[in-house]
Every structure is written in C-alpha cells, then in structure tokens.
Scaffold this motif. Sequence first.
Motif, PDB file in Angstrom:
ATOM      1  N   HIS A  61      41.118  14.147  50.269  1.00 58.42           N
ATOM      2  CA  HIS A  61      40.708  12.848  50.324  1.00 58.42           C
ATOM      3  C   HIS A  61      40.998  12.047  51.200  1.00 58.42           C
ATOM      4  N   SER A  62      40.116  11.082  51.761  1.00 62.73           N
ATOM      5  CA  SER A  62      40.536  10.328  52.774  1.00 62.73           C
ATOM      6  C   SER A  62      40.149   8.841  52.414  1.00 62.73           C
ATOM      7  N   TYR A  63      40.751   7.763  53.236  1.00 68.39           N
ATOM      8  CA  TYR A  63      40.421   6.272  52.711  1.00 68.39           C
ATOM      9  C   TYR A  63      40.762   5.611  54.115  1.00 68.39           C
ATOM     10  N   ARG A  64      40.380   4.220  53.860  1.00 65.84           N
ATOM     11  CA  ARG A  64      40.740   3.252  54.724  1.00 65.84           C
ATOM     12  C   ARG A  64      41.483   2.364  54.273  1.00 65.84           C
ATOM     13  N   ARG A  65      42.680   1.928  54.611  1.00 63.05           N
ATOM     14  CA  ARG A  65      43.686   0.963  54.371  1.00 63.05           C
ATOM     15  C   ARG A  65      43.988   0.046  55.450  1.00 63.05           C
ATOM     16  N   PRO A  66      44.362  -1.308  54.947  1.00 64.66           N
ATOM     17  CA  PRO A  66      44.449  -2.287  55.984  1.00 64.66           C
ATOM     18  C   PRO A  66      46.087  -1.820  56.779  1.00 64.66           C
ATOM     19  N   ARG A  67      45.980  -2.328  58.070  1.00 67.46           N
ATOM     20  CA  ARG A  67      47.267  -2.176  58.634  1.00 67.46           C
ATOM     21  C   ARG A  67      48.136  -3.023  58.356  1.00 67.46           C
ATOM     22  N   ALA A  68      49.704  -2.616  58.538  1.00 68.06           N
ATOM     23  CA  ALA A  68      50.642  -3.556  58.161  1.00 68.06           C
ATOM     24  C   ALA A  68      51.487  -3.663  59.555  1.00 68.06           C
ATOM     25  N   LEU A  69      50.593  -4.432  60.270  1.00 66.54           N
ATOM     26  CA  LEU A  69      51.494  -4.847  61.904  1.00 66.54           C
ATOM     27  C   LEU A  69      52.587  -5.600  61.521  1.00 66.54           C
ATOM     28  N   PRO A  70      53.601  -5.420  62.473  1.00 66.19           N
ATOM     29  CA  PRO A  70      53.530  -4.413  63.622  1.00 66.19           C
ATOM     30  C   PRO A  70      54.297  -3.094  63.407  1.00 66.19           C
ATOM     31  N   VAL A  71      54.772  -2.778  62.314  1.00 69.06           N
ATOM     32  CA  VAL A  71      55.171  -1.471  61.811  1.00 69.06           C
ATOM     33  C   VAL A  71      54.307  -0.390  61.431  1.00 69.06           C
ATOM     34  N   TRP A  72      53.188  -0.816  60.796  1.00 68.82           N
ATOM     35  CA  TRP A  72      52.202   0.290  60.375  1.00 68.82           C
ATOM     36  C   TRP A  72      50.782   0.003  60.955  1.00 68.82           C
ATOM     37  N   PRO A  73      50.528   0.881  62.243  1.00 69.49           N
ATOM     38  CA  PRO A  73      49.324   0.510  62.706  1.00 69.49           C
ATOM     39  C   PRO A  73      47.962   1.263  62.179  1.00 69.49           C
ATOM     40  N   TYR A  74      48.371   2.169  61.338  1.00 69.75           N
ATOM     41  CA  TYR A  74      47.415   3.292  60.822  1.00 69.75           C
ATOM     42  C   TYR A  74      46.344   2.584  59.909  1.00 69.75           C
ATOM     43  N   ASN A  75      45.079   2.834  59.885  1.00 72.96           N
ATOM     44  CA  ASN A  75      43.953   2.345  58.983  1.00 72.96           C
ATOM     45  C   ASN A  75      43.360   3.326  58.375  1.00 72.96           C
TER      46      ASN A  75
ATOM     47  N   PHE B  67      43.281   7.203  56.390  1.00 70.72           N
ATOM     48  CA  PHE B  67      44.461   8.285  56.138  1.00 70.72           C
ATOM     49  C   PHE B  67      43.737   9.465  55.618  1.00 70.72           C
ATOM     50  N   ALA B  68      43.988  10.471  55.416  1.00 69.72           N
ATOM     51  CA  ALA B  68      43.474  11.925  55.228  1.00 69.72           C
ATOM     52  C   ALA B  68      44.397  12.815  54.720  1.00 69.72           C
ATOM     53  N   MET B  69      44.305  13.433  53.581  1.00 68.13           N
ATOM     54  CA  MET B  69      45.204  14.359  52.913  1.00 68.13           C
ATOM     55  C   MET B  69      44.848  15.575  53.235  1.00 68.13           C
ATOM     56  N   VAL B  70      45.716  16.822  53.862  1.00 65.37           N
ATOM     57  CA  VAL B  70      45.315  17.888  54.164  1.00 65.37           C
ATOM     58  C   VAL B  70      46.487  18.999  53.549  1.00 65.37           C
ATOM     59  N   HIS B  71      46.182  19.816  53.048  1.00 65.40           N
ATOM     60  CA  HIS B  71      47.083  20.878  52.464  1.00 65.40           C
ATOM     61  C   HIS B  71      46.787  22.303  53.414  1.00 65.40           C
ATOM     62  N   GLY B  72      47.893  22.987  53.118  1.00 71.99           N
ATOM     63  CA  GLY B  72      48.056  24.180  53.855  1.00 71.99           C
ATOM     64  C   GLY B  72      49.097  25.130  53.152  1.00 71.99           C
ATOM     65  N   GLU B  73      49.125  26.556  53.687  1.00 68.43           N
ATOM     66  CA  GLU B  73      50.064  27.305  53.206  1.00 68.43           C
ATOM     67  C   GLU B  73      51.355  27.111  54.030  1.00 68.43           C
ATOM     68  N   SER B  74      51.273  26.478  55.265  1.00 71.48           N
ATOM     69  CA  SER B  74      52.213  26.368  55.930  1.00 71.48           C
ATOM     70  C   SER B  74      52.129  25.106  56.792  1.00 71.48           C
ATOM     71  N   ARG B  75      53.373  24.506  57.333  1.00 73.22           N
ATOM     72  CA  ARG B  75      53.177  23.297  58.142  1.00 73.22           C
ATOM     73  C   ARG B  75      52.483  23.594  59.576  1.00 73.22           C
ATOM     74  N   GLU B  76      52.430  24.777  59.988  1.00 72.83           N
ATOM     75  CA  GLU B  76      51.712  25.014  61.065  1.00 72.83           C
ATOM     76  C   GLU B  76      50.183  24.874  60.884  1.00 72.83           C
ATOM     77  N   GLU B  77      49.830  25.539  59.835  1.00 67.69           N
ATOM     78  CA  GLU B  77      48.256  25.412  59.187  1.00 67.69           C
ATOM     79  C   GLU B  77      47.910  23.934  59.061  1.00 67.69           C
ATOM     80  N   VAL B  78      48.659  23.198  58.603  1.00 67.30           N
ATOM     81  CA  VAL B  78      48.399  21.687  58.613  1.00 67.30           C
ATOM     82  C   VAL B  78      48.448  20.879  59.676  1.00 67.30           C
TER      83      VAL B  78
END
Length: 162
Positions: A96-110, A112-123
Amino acid sequence: MTLDPTDRAIVEATQAGLPLVPAPFAVVAETLGISEQEVIDRLQALKDRGIVRRIGAAPNHYRLGMTANGMTVWDVDDTLVDALGEKVGALPFVTHSYRRPRALPVWPYNLFAMVHGESREEVLAKRDDIAALLGEACRAADILFSTRILKKTGMRLRRRED
C-alpha cells in the motif's frame, strides 16, 4: 444510517474475516439461515451504498515468511507526487502507498509505501527500486522497519443486546 437485521447479521458475521474455505459465503449463509446468493447480493448492496468499502484479504506477512517490513517514506516534489505515487503503488512488492501532508520542519515526507521482504536486505533493495522510479523528483527518503505487528482490523460493530 441503520442496517436491517439481516444486513447487520452479515456484517457481524464477516467483519473479523471470512472463513478460509472454498465457499466462504455459503458458510456465512448457512450460519445465518439464508442463501449464499443473498449474502453475496446484500454485501454488494452494502458496497454500492458505501456502508462496506471493500472486501479483501489482509494477509499476515509474518506467517508468509515476510518478517522484514519497512515503511518507506519519500519527500517528493508536490507537483509530481500523485502521478509518481500511483506508479509506486502499482509496483508488485508495494502492498500500500499513500500521500500524506508534510509536518515541517521535522517530517518532510509526503509519500509513503509499505514494502515486505524475507530480510532487511531484500526490503532495502526494493527501496532502491522505488528510488530509481522516483528519480530526481525525490529529495529525501527514509525507511522505518516494523518491530511488531500492530492492529490490522477495521471498524467493528458491537453486538446489540437483545
């Protein structure tokens, strides 16, 4: 908005999930004393009226062997985030992925995308694929790895006291 007793019974019977059998609506119907087709028709009518938004699977990724789960977060140019977000959401490894408002100045991200894997390296490798897709429209990124499973349910109706 009120539900008639049969619709309410169907929602209560299915809200925690459908039976994991070849004909789940038939099992629900038998439990409620109605036909399988009536269960299907009523659920479709509830969807058409906007009471039920969707019927879908919510897999337990841990049980499927996907024990590394990362929410990738992206600072994407606002003029491109919708179009790029759709492309990211269409990737086969993004659940799943979605857009969210930024929370500047602390959180610049707008984005989001969830990724799953069998290892951190795969993610992390999948995160690199998203970064390549976003290209120069992405100004910053991070990844938040899950440490435990949180609630994965929607709203629940309380049973009426008879």
